[in-house]
Design a protein around this motif. Structure first.
Motif, short mmCIF file in Angstrom:
data_model
loop_
_atom_site.label_atom_id
_atom_site.label_comp_id
_atom_site.label_asym_id
_atom_site.label_seq_id
_atom_site.Cartn_x
_atom_site.Cartn_y
_atom_site.Cartn_z
N VAL A 148 3.89 14.66 37.78
CA VAL A 148 4.79 14.86 36.65
C VAL A 148 4.07 15.54 35.50
N ALA A 149 4.59 16.69 35.08
CA ALA A 149 4.10 17.38 33.88
C ALA A 149 5.12 17.18 32.77
N THR A 150 4.66 16.73 31.62
CA THR A 150 5.54 16.47 30.48
C THR A 150 5.12 17.34 29.30
N LEU A 151 6.02 18.21 28.86
CA LEU A 151 5.80 19.06 27.69
C LEU A 151 6.52 18.41 26.53
N ARG A 152 5.78 17.80 25.64
CA ARG A 152 6.36 17.00 24.56
C ARG A 152 6.97 17.89 23.49
N GLY A 153 8.19 17.57 23.09
CA GLY A 153 8.87 18.31 22.04
C GLY A 153 8.32 18.02 20.67
N ASP A 154 8.45 18.98 19.76
CA ASP A 154 7.90 18.83 18.42
C ASP A 154 8.75 17.97 17.50
N SER A 155 10.07 18.21 17.49
CA SER A 155 10.92 17.56 16.50
C SER A 155 11.87 16.52 17.10
N SER A 156 12.18 16.62 18.38
CA SER A 156 13.06 15.63 19.04
C SER A 156 12.41 15.19 20.35
N PRO A 157 11.24 14.54 20.27
CA PRO A 157 10.49 14.25 21.50
C PRO A 157 11.19 13.26 22.43
N ASN A 158 12.06 12.42 21.91
CA ASN A 158 12.72 11.44 22.78
C ASN A 158 13.91 12.03 23.54
N ARG A 159 14.37 13.22 23.11
CA ARG A 159 15.43 13.91 23.86
C ARG A 159 14.75 14.67 24.99
N VAL A 160 15.19 14.41 26.23
CA VAL A 160 14.44 14.85 27.40
C VAL A 160 15.35 15.64 28.35
N TYR A 161 14.77 16.71 28.93
CA TYR A 161 15.42 17.48 29.99
C TYR A 161 14.45 17.55 31.17
N VAL A 162 14.97 17.40 32.37
CA VAL A 162 14.14 17.23 33.56
C VAL A 162 14.53 18.24 34.62
N ILE A 163 13.53 18.84 35.30
CA ILE A 163 13.79 19.54 36.56
C ILE A 163 12.83 19.00 37.61
N THR A 164 13.31 18.98 38.85
CA THR A 164 12.47 18.51 39.95
C THR A 164 12.59 19.45 41.15
N GLY A 165 11.57 19.39 41.99
CA GLY A 165 11.60 19.89 43.36
C GLY A 165 10.89 18.82 44.17
N HIS A 166 11.29 18.59 45.41
CA HIS A 166 10.60 17.54 46.18
C HIS A 166 9.57 18.19 47.09
N TYR A 167 8.35 17.63 47.07
CA TYR A 167 7.27 18.26 47.82
C TYR A 167 7.07 17.66 49.21
N ASP A 168 7.80 16.60 49.53
CA ASP A 168 7.74 16.09 50.89
C ASP A 168 8.58 16.97 51.81
N SER A 169 8.28 16.96 53.10
CA SER A 169 9.02 17.74 54.08
C SER A 169 9.34 16.85 55.28
N ARG A 170 10.05 17.43 56.25
CA ARG A 170 10.39 16.66 57.45
C ARG A 170 10.56 17.60 58.63
N ALA A 171 10.43 17.05 59.84
CA ALA A 171 10.76 17.75 61.08
C ALA A 171 12.18 17.35 61.47
N THR A 172 12.60 17.76 62.67
CA THR A 172 13.95 17.42 63.12
C THR A 172 14.16 15.91 63.10
N ASP A 173 13.19 15.17 63.60
CA ASP A 173 13.21 13.71 63.56
C ASP A 173 12.64 13.28 62.22
N VAL A 174 13.49 12.68 61.39
CA VAL A 174 13.08 12.34 60.03
C VAL A 174 11.93 11.34 60.00
N MET A 175 11.67 10.65 61.12
CA MET A 175 10.57 9.69 61.17
C MET A 175 9.31 10.28 61.80
N ASP A 176 9.35 11.55 62.16
CA ASP A 176 8.20 12.22 62.79
C ASP A 176 7.23 12.70 61.70
N ALA A 177 6.15 11.94 61.52
CA ALA A 177 5.17 12.27 60.49
C ALA A 177 3.99 13.04 61.04
#
Length: 481
Positions: A148-177
């Motif tokens: 998690v990278a957090t870029l703190r706002g200057d004047s309204s730091p408690n107001r937050v906007y979030v973007i994500t991407g998930h870095y985990d992946s899977r094969a056809t079988d979701v339990m195949d690690a």
């Protein structure tokens, strides 16, 4: 209109402002620097009364420069590097330095930390971890780690906007690690957007706080994003918008058709967390198409559906696709507005497929099937959205439409925001059959307004405006007194 102090700052008055069609021009002069609002809907007649046609918000000089810095080569390099870890399955190795989710985690952390070093201390990076006990698709206790990278706002730091991407992946079988699961489109593409925006935003100052997160455990059951959302809730963050970037790597469908200039944005309507009585009340007065998530989606089309991004944002009025769900759902569950960016049409032959060659054709979620120009444009959509949200005032709160009297006028009330550069407010409205806001009227720095237009015939909303003319998302009023 409210009087101003000798120092040029508006007084915090709750005095009522009465507006009629003839007074519209006077009200508009209070916010002469304010640009018009979202594009007018073509499917409905523009409602009568005061105000001006709503128009999109054009990107300013700073935003234009930011979007130009988004680098296609870096995005491609990120996708290829993440795919090279072989598998990033949540249940794969966490301590192998070359293969598995642990190696990917450490590489992402290193990249984000490097970007944060250029921020002058405004951006911090953390490994946010917990141990998930056995549960759905988690057979043994497993450490889930978000980067998690957090870029703190200057004047309204408690107001937050979030973007994500998930870095985990899977094969056809979701339990195949064990098998190779490169996960280029799903979802190295989304992580590449997160990392690239962290790079271009790190050296810039924002008013509100931006959280850019690569989350884990999505394929197993949204575990990482659920934990991230709960941590933000526990910290008392005012999350006013969140976007999941999930499967944004290709513009080609499984039938070979291409749509390289469109991205889908899924946005739910009446929140499923509402009680039946709350939902019934909302629908009885209208607004089933006016959830906070839908207002957030309208904001995206207002600021990011333009030539600067090179994209058309196609808003889909659903929480997500059938049989699928992404990390924005974790934030919706906490009561926050959220949406999911995803490519226009998916190639299921290359998603969640084990890497193999059949009759000379290679299958699997490989970088070769990604469109890196397309991912770059989606990154610009995210960048335009985040920058515009973080530099504008917050969404107005406690907005009500007075419904205690029978009258053909409409009275709206709201709570004044505390942003230091707040200039005032605009009232927007549209026909009940229109998808987007059609008319806008600047009403000044007040917390109550009466407009000579019937609330029975149109839908109203309120948004905040700062001194540079930057606007917040619209808040849809609840009935009140």
């Amino acid at each position: 209109m409210d009087r101003h102090t000798g120092h040029g700052r508006p007084t915090r008055s709750t005095r009522r402002t009465f507006l009629t069609a003839s007074a519209a021009a006077t009200a508009a002069t209070v916010a002469a620097t304010v640009a018009a609002g979202p594009a007018a809907a073509e499917e409905a007649v523009v409602p009568p009364g005061p105000g001006h046609p709503a128009k999109p918000q054009q990107p300013g000089r700073e935003l234009t420069a930011l979007l130009r810095e988004v680098d296609r080569a870096r995005i491609e390099a990120t996708v290829r590097r993440l795919a090279a870890f072989g598998t990033r399955h949540t249940l794969s190795s966490q301590d192998d330095p070359v293969r598995g989710i642990g190696a990917a985690r450490d590489w992402i952390y290193e990249q984000l930390s490097g970007y944060a070093a250029a921020s002058g201390g405004r951006m911090t990076v953390e490994l946010q971890s917990y141990v998930q006990q056995p549960a759905t698709r988690i057979p043994t206790p497993t450490r889930i780690t978000n980067v998690v990278a957090t870029l703190r706002g200057d004047s309204s730091p408690n107001r937050v906007y979030v973007i994500t991407g998930h870095y985990d992946s899977r094969a056809t079988d979701v339990m195949d690690a064990v098998s190779d699961a490169p996960g280029a489109d799903d979802d190295a593409s989304g992580v590449a957007v997160v990392l690239e925006l962290a790079r271009v935003l790190a050296t810039r100052r924002t008013e509100a706080t931006i959280v850019l997160a690569a989350v884990a455990g999505e394929e197993q059951n949204l575990y990482g994003s659920t934990y991230l959302a709960k941590q933000l809730k526990a910290a008392g963050a005012d999350v006013q918008g969140m976007f999941s970037n999930d499967i944004i790597g290709s513009s080609t469908a499984d039938d070979g058709t291409r749509d390289p200039r469109s991205v889908r944005l899924f946005a739910e309507g009446v929140p499923t967390a509402e009680t039946s009585s709350e939902a019934s009340t909302r629908q009885s007065v209208g607004g089933e198409n006016d959830s906070p998530s839908r207002q957030l989606a309208r904001f995206v089309t207002d600021v990011a559906d333009n030539g600067a991004t090179g994209m058309r944002v196609r808003v889909i009025y659903r929480r997500d696709r059938y049989l699928r769900g992404s990390d924005h759902i974790s934030f919706l569950r906490e009561g926050w507005p959220a949406g999911r960016f995803t490519e226009p049409a998916e190639d299921f032959a290359h998603q969640h497929q084990d890497v193999r060659v059949v009759d000379g054709v290679q299958y699997g979620d490989l970088p070769e099937f990604c469109d890196f120009d397309y991912i770059t444009r989606v990154a610009r959509v995210n960048g335009a959205t985040l920058w515009s949200l973080a530099q504008a005032p917050g969404t107005p709160k406690r907005v009500t439409v007075v419904t205690t009297n029978l009258t053909n006028d409409t009275t709206l009330r709201w709570q004044r925001g505390d942003e230091p550069d707040l200039a005032g407010y605009e009232v927007v409205w549209r026909e009940t059959t229109a998808a987007d806001w059609q008319k806008v009227l600047a009403v000044g720095d007040v917390t109550e307004v009466t407009i000579a237009l019937s609330k029975d015939n149109v839908f109203f909303g309120v948004r905040a405006v700062d001194r540079d003319g930057q606007r917040s998302p619209v808040a849809f009023p609840k009935p009140g007194s």
